[in-house]
Design an enzyme around this catalytic site. Structure first.
Site, mmCIF file in Angstrom:
data_model
loop_
_atom_site.group_PDB
_atom_site.id
_atom_site.type_symbol
_atom_site.label_atom_id
_atom_site.label_comp_id
_atom_site.label_asym_id
_atom_site.label_seq_id
_atom_site.Cartn_x
_atom_site.Cartn_y
_atom_site.Cartn_z
ATOM 1 N N ASN A 11 109.113 76.949 -39.434
ATOM 2 C CA ASN A 11 109.074 75.533 -39.801
ATOM 3 C C ASN A 11 110.514 75.096 -40.066
ATOM 4 O OD1 ASN A 11 108.666 73.027 -40.903
ATOM 5 N ND2 ASN A 11 107.677 73.770 -42.780
ATOM 6 N N TRP A 12 111.086 74.425 -39.081
ATOM 7 C CA TRP A 12 112.508 74.041 -39.213
ATOM 8 C C TRP A 12 112.722 72.891 -40.198
ATOM 9 C CZ3 TRP A 12 114.869 73.884 -33.558
ATOM 10 C CH2 TRP A 12 114.836 75.187 -33.024
ATOM 11 N N LYS A 13 111.653 72.192 -40.536
ATOM 12 C CA LYS A 13 111.749 71.004 -41.404
ATOM 13 C C LYS A 13 112.750 70.019 -40.797
ATOM 14 C CE LYS A 13 110.352 73.904 -45.202
ATOM 15 N NZ LYS A 13 110.311 74.146 -46.628
ATOM 16 N N HIS A 97 101.542 70.112 -45.353
ATOM 17 C CA HIS A 97 102.602 70.890 -46.003
ATOM 18 C C HIS A 97 102.867 70.300 -47.385
ATOM 19 C CE1 HIS A 97 106.536 72.512 -46.949
ATOM 20 N NE2 HIS A 97 106.274 73.466 -46.078
ATOM 21 N N GLU A 99 105.465 69.603 -48.906
ATOM 22 C CA GLU A 99 106.474 68.530 -48.938
ATOM 23 C C GLU A 99 105.855 67.204 -48.495
ATOM 24 O OE1 GLU A 99 109.358 70.681 -46.626
ATOM 25 O OE2 GLU A 99 109.588 72.060 -48.307
ATOM 26 N N GLU A 171 100.796 78.527 -49.274
ATOM 27 C CA GLU A 171 102.198 78.374 -49.661
ATOM 28 C C GLU A 171 102.262 77.923 -51.119
ATOM 29 O OE1 GLU A 171 104.889 77.749 -46.035
ATOM 30 O OE2 GLU A 171 104.156 75.782 -46.606
ATOM 31 N N GLY A 177 111.290 77.397 -50.717
ATOM 32 C CA GLY A 177 112.705 77.047 -50.769
ATOM 33 C C GLY A 177 113.381 77.406 -52.080
ATOM 34 N N SER A 217 109.633 81.321 -49.241
ATOM 35 C CA SER A 217 110.749 82.259 -49.375
ATOM 36 C C SER A 217 110.500 83.601 -48.682
ATOM 37 C CB SER A 217 111.121 82.459 -50.849
ATOM 38 O OG SER A 217 111.547 81.233 -51.408
ATOM 39 N N GLY A 238 110.433 78.896 -43.534
ATOM 40 C CA GLY A 238 111.317 77.735 -43.533
ATOM 41 C C GLY A 238 112.764 78.167 -43.378
ATOM 42 N N GLY A 239 113.474 78.254 -44.489
ATOM 43 C CA GLY A 239 114.911 78.548 -44.496
ATOM 44 C C GLY A 239 115.325 79.700 -43.594
HETATM 45 P P1 PGA Z 1 110.830 78.520 -47.172
HETATM 46 O O1 PGA Z 1 109.795 77.385 -46.664
HETATM 47 O O2 PGA Z 1 110.632 79.718 -46.286
HETATM 48 O O3 PGA Z 1 112.201 77.899 -46.999
HETATM 49 O O4 PGA Z 1 110.498 78.791 -48.588
HETATM 50 C C1 PGA Z 1 108.507 77.723 -46.241
HETATM 51 C C2 PGA Z 1 107.751 76.468 -45.873
HETATM 52 O O5 PGA Z 1 107.931 75.451 -46.557
HETATM 53 O O6 PGA Z 1 106.963 76.434 -44.905
#
Ligand code: PGA
Length: 256
Positions: A11-13, A97, A99, A171, A177, A217, A238-239
């Protein structure tokens, strides 16, 4: 893990320029990945989908949108429809998600509408659920997860059927994050709760077949242990998915 093939989703966001995306995608296409052992998916921002489609053409790497509207078309400024995602080469879409839920006020009801729209347009939804730190500390994790499942899958619950190719992603909001991962045991506990809920609400076969990803994470150094849990079938990353090196090392957890 049984019959469930591991599934790793990036997930590149809202990250990466076109040049950076080209570089990362090209590295992924050149990497040696055993696709018999793992499925791989990338969810770039909308404006990168076309480029991603071109670079990934002929590979086994799947493409997803990070969000979409539930309507087919119309006056919805700023939105993207399921069909548009399909035309851009997506087979999957991330929905609900945390967010989106927190920053863009997406309720379970909205997620339910999006899940329905994705399913009727032939997109596979990756449905995200998870509790906040406060909810965990107040011992409300299973209640929150149950409510999110009941309401985000409301129409499917009413119909008493859920395609077993739907993907769920647990999640915990406090792990996204933040560098703070759920321990494999904490994650497993919730994953097994989710699988049992699916079995009880739909049927045993659906519960056995459905993939439940963990997100929050995930890094090269914790991926293998997370993946060794019986009900963790993959990750939403994500990251650590923004660099080919760390993403590939998570994807190749089977080698470690
Ligand atoms: P993260 O994000 O790996 O940066 O914690 C995961 C996600 O939000 O899908």
């Amino acid at each position: 893990m049984g019959e469930r093939k591991p599934f790793m989703a990036a997930n590149w966001k809202m990250n990466l320029s076109l040049d950076e995306a080209e570089d990362l995608l090209t590295k992924l296409t050149k990497a040696t990945i055993d696709f018999k052992r793992v499925d791989l998916l990338v969810a770039p921002p909308f404006t990168i989908l076309q480029l991603a489609r071109e670079i990934l053409a002929g590979t086994e790497i799947l493409l997803a949108g990070q969000n979409m509207h539930w309507e087919k078309n119309g006056a919805y400024t700023g939105e993207i429809s399921p069909l548009m995602l399909k035309e851009a080469g997506c087979s999957h879409v991330i929905l609900g998600h945390s967010e989106r839920r927190t920053l863009f006020f997406e309720s379970n009801d909205i997620v339910n509408r999006k899940v329905d729209a994705a399913l009727s347009e032939g997109l596979i939804p990756i449905i995200c659920i998870g509790e906040t730190l406060q909810e965990r500390e107040e011992n409300k994790t299973s209640d929150i997860i149950r409510i999110q499942l009941e309401e985000s899958l409301k129409t499917s619950c009413q119909r008493r059927s859920l395609p077993n190719h739907v993907i769920l992603a647990y999640e915990p909001v406090w792990a996204i994050g933040t560098g703070r991962t759920a321990t494999p045991q904490q994650a497993q506990e919730v994953h097994s709760f989710i699988r049992l809920w699916i079995k009880n609400t739909f049927d045993h076969k659906t519960g056995q077949a459905i993939k439940i990803l963990y997100g929050g994470s995930v890094r090269p150094d914790n991926s293998k242990e997370l993946m060794s849990q019986p009900d963790i079938d993959g990750s939403l990353i994500g990251g650590a998915s923004l660099s080919a090196e760390s993403f590939l090392s998570i994807v190749r957890f089977y080698e470690a």
